[in-house]
Design a protein around this motif. Structure first.
Motif, mmCIF file in Angstrom:
data_model
loop_
_atom_site.group_PDB
_atom_site.id
_atom_site.type_symbol
_atom_site.label_atom_id
_atom_site.label_comp_id
_atom_site.label_asym_id
_atom_site.label_seq_id
_atom_site.Cartn_x
_atom_site.Cartn_y
_atom_site.Cartn_z
ATOM 1 N N ALA A 62 0.837 -1.209 0.000
ATOM 2 C CA ALA A 62 0.000 0.000 0.000
ATOM 3 C C ALA A 62 0.868 1.254 0.000
ATOM 4 N N GLU A 63 1.962 1.242 0.755
ATOM 5 C CA GLU A 63 2.865 2.398 0.778
ATOM 6 C C GLU A 63 3.512 2.607 -0.589
ATOM 7 N N ASN A 65 2.298 1.735 -3.496
ATOM 8 C CA ASN A 65 1.263 2.254 -4.393
ATOM 9 C C ASN A 65 0.930 3.710 -4.098
ATOM 10 N N GLU A 66 0.923 4.084 -2.837
ATOM 11 C CA GLU A 66 0.649 5.472 -2.458
ATOM 12 C C GLU A 66 1.750 6.401 -2.975
ATOM 13 N N GLY A 69 1.592 6.585 -6.712
ATOM 14 C CA GLY A 69 0.438 7.397 -7.085
ATOM 15 C C GLY A 69 0.731 8.883 -6.978
ATOM 16 N N LYS A 70 1.439 9.274 -5.939
ATOM 17 C CA LYS A 70 1.800 10.687 -5.780
ATOM 18 C C LYS A 70 2.724 11.158 -6.905
#
Length: 135
Positions: A62-63, A65-66, A69-70
């Motif tokens: 998740a980190e 991907n986050e 994404g940024k």
């Protein structure tokens, strides 16, 4: 593999996101894949595992991907990256680049340039612009 994964997160967090040029940050993140592979031929396994998420905990994925994404949001907001590029597209691009390096292609940065050219926005892009169908 876990060490490589952590290096990837650290690079995104400490080097890519602070870069004032979003396009350069994205390019550097993909180049990082090639550089890591050059130094550790097992890095392709790490990137592949990131996509599948099977060997890493969900929080770490998740980190990743986050952060990715940024990076994409910044580059898309400034218009340097095509709007249809998603977080899910980035890891397979890294896998492809890693396998080019792993195959012993010494000018892998040329292939990185080809990948980056494909990420640039165009008036018409994607499979439809090429007369191909998406599956």
């Amino acid at each position: 593999m876990e060490h490589c994964f952590q290096q990837t997160l650290d690079f995104l967090r400490n080097e890519v996101l602070p870069d004032p040029d979003p396009w350069k940050g994205l390019a550097r993140s993909l180049e990082f894949c090639g550089i890591m592979q050059e130094h550790d031929r097992g890095y392709a396994d790490t990137v592949t595992a990131m996509v599948g998420g099977s060997t890493f905990d969900a929080k770490a994925i998740a980190e990743l991907n986050e952060l990715t994404g940024k990076v994409l949001e910044r580059a898309q907001a400034e218009g340097s990256v095509r709007k249809d590029l998603t977080v899910a597209d980035v890891s397979p691009l890294c896998i492809g680049l890693c396998h080019v390096v792993q195959a012993g292609v010494t000018n892998w940065r040329r292939y990185l340039g080809i990948i980056l050219d494909g990420l640039r926005p165009r008036p018409e892009h994607g499979c439809q612009a090429l007369g191909l169908t998406e599956s």
